[in-house]
Write an enzyme that holds these catalytic residues in place. Structure first.
Site, PDB file in Angstrom:
ATOM      1  N   HIS A 172       0.874  -1.183   0.000  1.00  0.00           N
ATOM      2  CA  HIS A 172       0.000   0.000   0.000  1.00  0.00           C
ATOM      3  C   HIS A 172       0.909   1.230   0.000  1.00  0.00           C
ATOM      4  CE1 HIS A 172      -2.736   3.005   1.822  1.00  0.00           C
ATOM      5  NE2 HIS A 172      -3.751   2.205   1.501  1.00  0.00           N
ATOM      6  N   ASP A 183       3.117  -4.404   8.044  1.00  0.00           N
ATOM      7  CA  ASP A 183       1.911  -3.602   7.884  1.00  0.00           C
ATOM      8  C   ASP A 183       0.725  -4.558   8.026  1.00  0.00           C
ATOM      9  OD1 ASP A 183      -0.360  -2.437   6.869  1.00  0.00           O
ATOM     10  OD2 ASP A 183       0.580  -1.625   5.073  1.00  0.00           O
ATOM     11  N   GLN A 222      -4.533  -5.007   6.930  1.00  0.00           N
ATOM     12  CA  GLN A 222      -5.557  -5.909   6.399  1.00  0.00           C
ATOM     13  C   GLN A 222      -5.536  -7.272   7.070  1.00  0.00           C
ATOM     14  OE1 GLN A 222      -7.922  -5.084   4.255  1.00  0.00           O
ATOM     15  NE2 GLN A 222      -7.125  -3.041   3.793  1.00  0.00           N
ATOM     16  N   LYS A 271     -10.255  -0.707  10.527  1.00  0.00           N
ATOM     17  CA  LYS A 271     -10.343  -1.925   9.700  1.00  0.00           C
ATOM     18  C   LYS A 271     -10.595  -3.154  10.575  1.00  0.00           C
ATOM     19  CE  LYS A 271      -7.236   0.071   6.256  1.00  0.00           C
ATOM     20  NZ  LYS A 271      -8.033   0.405   5.083  1.00  0.00           N
ATOM     21  N   CYS A 324      -4.812   2.451  -3.579  1.00  0.00           N
ATOM     22  CA  CYS A 324      -3.566   2.971  -2.994  1.00  0.00           C
ATOM     23  C   CYS A 324      -2.432   1.962  -3.146  1.00  0.00           C
ATOM     24  CB  CYS A 324      -3.743   3.349  -1.521  1.00  0.00           C
ATOM     25  SG  CYS A 324      -4.869   4.703  -1.301  1.00  0.00           S
TER      26      CYS A 324
HETATM   27  C1  LIG Z   1      -2.363  -2.724   3.579  1.00  0.00           C
HETATM   28  C2  LIG Z   1      -2.674  -1.349   4.054  1.00  0.00           C
HETATM   29  N1  LIG Z   1      -1.722  -0.618   4.622  1.00  0.00           N
HETATM   30  C3  LIG Z   1      -1.942   0.620   5.081  1.00  0.00           C
HETATM   31  C4  LIG Z   1      -3.181   1.197   4.958  1.00  0.00           C
HETATM   32  C5  LIG Z   1      -3.395   2.583   5.486  1.00  0.00           C
HETATM   33  O1  LIG Z   1      -4.282   2.543   6.551  1.00  0.00           O
HETATM   34  P1  LIG Z   1      -4.831   3.904   7.196  1.00  0.00           P
HETATM   35  O2  LIG Z   1      -5.347   4.729   6.050  1.00  0.00           O
HETATM   36  O3  LIG Z   1      -5.890   3.469   8.134  1.00  0.00           O
HETATM   37  O4  LIG Z   1      -3.676   4.545   7.873  1.00  0.00           O
HETATM   38  C6  LIG Z   1      -4.203   0.491   4.344  1.00  0.00           C
HETATM   39  C7  LIG Z   1      -5.526   1.109   4.137  1.00  0.00           C
HETATM   40  O5  LIG Z   1      -6.259   0.761   3.241  1.00  0.00           O
HETATM   41  C8  LIG Z   1      -3.946  -0.815   3.892  1.00  0.00           C
HETATM   42  O6  LIG Z   1      -4.899  -1.545   3.307  1.00  0.00           O
END
Ligand SMILES: Cc1ncc(COP(=O)(O)O)c(C=O)c1O
Length: 427
Positions: free
Chosen positions: A144, A221, A224, A247, A385
């Protein structure tokens, strides 16, 4: 089923008019989410955009409301009863996160805004003082943007270089390539646990083991991952783990950075301000202890407490039934759509969590999303993203249906019939 919250404790009320009494019954879980009764464009809402954010159960909504109704006040500094109650609930939430991740110490849990802020914190606080020109940071092709851009910014600031582990056409992390990239110049490995664009579950335990063999720390990270599977940071042995409350059936604006105590201790604060200090004079500031050193300013108190309730909620159900249910649904939806003429699945890894990404001949993902929306079906259309993933597959965007514990076969059937409508319209 109704659930009643007593501050942060879930009581499951077992009478349910519509469904058999069983905490294992996904229909029970669905009834806990009031928004799922909404109608959109005159149709029953079918929510399949859980990768973007999950819906919130009554218990989480009530916890936030309860805080604002009954004990809203600032934490840590107050001697009055409300402040003490809020502080206790806030710190209880930290302990819930600690147990949820199986962290060794509550001090290893830092409340942040979300995954994005957690990764930026590590890049700036761990990486910036340490990294030198030519040092290498390894990410993967399926990250992401939140796990790319903070490292690129750090590269610009320090002269470090980003190295990218490729994926294969099923959307799987290429482990041999990773091993080839790991070397004496590697200073950090930052990879996604579950891909938001593909659903691939990465072999994170092995990724950590290989990095540690070279003395390299690993950030995972987990944005998900946390809603789909039990995460045990001690077993993974990762150095940092980041996730977002929204999430995980919790509120927006609250997330978590887990970091091993010794690493966090050695890192300077990320931001300066109230709460992160012990003493301040114009000559010198002495910083607070962990985790407060990283929590400058008034925290998202309501959000943290409600995140604790979201954790109670999923823990009460248990990850075995959640994973089983979502796995069944993913297999079902995959078998229903994969033989559709003109439909191409993006992300067919053997080890996958509840995400179905696809494109269809002759129909732009945004058009598909709009047609589904008119049938009350919420999916995401776009690059999610994760533009490098789109570049890998040579597509500008995909349609993504992402599953949560409250989704049902009826939701999948509605999606499939919606896609048939798309085919009719676009030939
Ligand atoms: C794999 C992953 N990393 C990071 C993020 C960023 O999360 P946040 O916008 O809640 O900081 C997301 C959000 O969709 C994500 O799916």
């Amino acid at each position: 089923m109704n659930t009643v919250v007593d501050a942060r404790k879930i009581t499951v009320v077992t009478e349910c008019a519509e469904c058999p009494v069983s905490p294992m019954n996904p229909a029970h879980w669905r009834a806990d989410f009031p928004i799922l009764k909404e109608r959109v464009h005159g149709k029953q809402l079918i929510y399949l955009d859980n990768g973007a954010t999950t819906q919130k159960p009554d218990v989480v909504i009530n916890t936030e409301a309860d805080y604002y109704r009954h004990y809203n006040s600032n934490i840590h500094r107050g001697v009055h009863a409300l402040s003490q109650k809020a502080t206790e609930a806030f710190e209880d939430a930290r302990v819930k996160v600690q147990h949820f991740l199986n962290a060794r110490h509550a001090e290893e849990i830092v409340f942040v805004r979300g995954t994005t802020e957690a990764i930026n914190l590590v890049a700036q606080s761990y990486g910036r003082p340490r990294f030198q020109p030519g040092d290498e940071i390894i990410v993967s092709e399926m990250e992401h943007h939140a796990n790319i851009v903070p490292w690129q910014m750090l590269c610009q600031q320090t002269g470090a270089v980003l190295k990218v582990v490729p994926i294969n056409d099923d959307g799987e992390f290429l482990f041999e390539d990773y091993l080839r990239l790991l070397g004496p110049r590697t200073k950090m490995v930052a990879v996604v646990h579950v891909s938001n664009a593909l659903g691939s579950i990465n072999p994170v335990r092995e990724i950590v083991r290989a990095a540690h063999a070279q003395g390299v720390p690993v950030l995972l990270d987990g944005a998900q991952a946390v809603s789909h599977m039990k995460v045990n940071v001690q077993e993974l042995d990762c150095d940092f783990y980041a996730f977002s409350g929204h999430k995980l059936y919790g509120p927006t604006g609250i997330g978590v950075l887990y970091g091993k105590q010794a690493l966090l201790e050695a890192m300077p604060p990320y931001q300066g301000g109230g709460d992160m200090i012990r003493t301040v004079t114009f000559e010198k500031t002495e910083y607070n202890v962990l985790p407060y050193k990283f929590e400058a300013g008034t925290a998202n108190i309501a959000g943290s407490i409600a995140l604790g309730t979201a954790i109670d909620y999923v823990t009460e159900i248990g990850f075995d039934p959640i994973a089983q249910h979502e796995h069944d649904l993913l297999s079902y939806v995959t078998s229903e759509v994969k033989s559709m003429p003109g439909l191409r699945l993006i992300g067919t890894a053997k080890n996958k969590a509840g995400i179905l990404s696809f494109v269809m001949d002759g129909a732009h993902p945004h058009d598909i999303g709009t047609i589904l929306d008119h049938q009350g079906i919420a999916v995401r259309a776009g690059h999610h993203c994760a533009m490098p993933v789109m570049q890998h597959y040579g597509v500008p965007a995909t349609v993504r249906a992402s599953l949560a514990l409250y989704n049902s076969r009826d939701d999948v059937d509605a999606l499939v019939s919606g896609l048939h409508k798309v085919k009719e319209l676009f030939g």
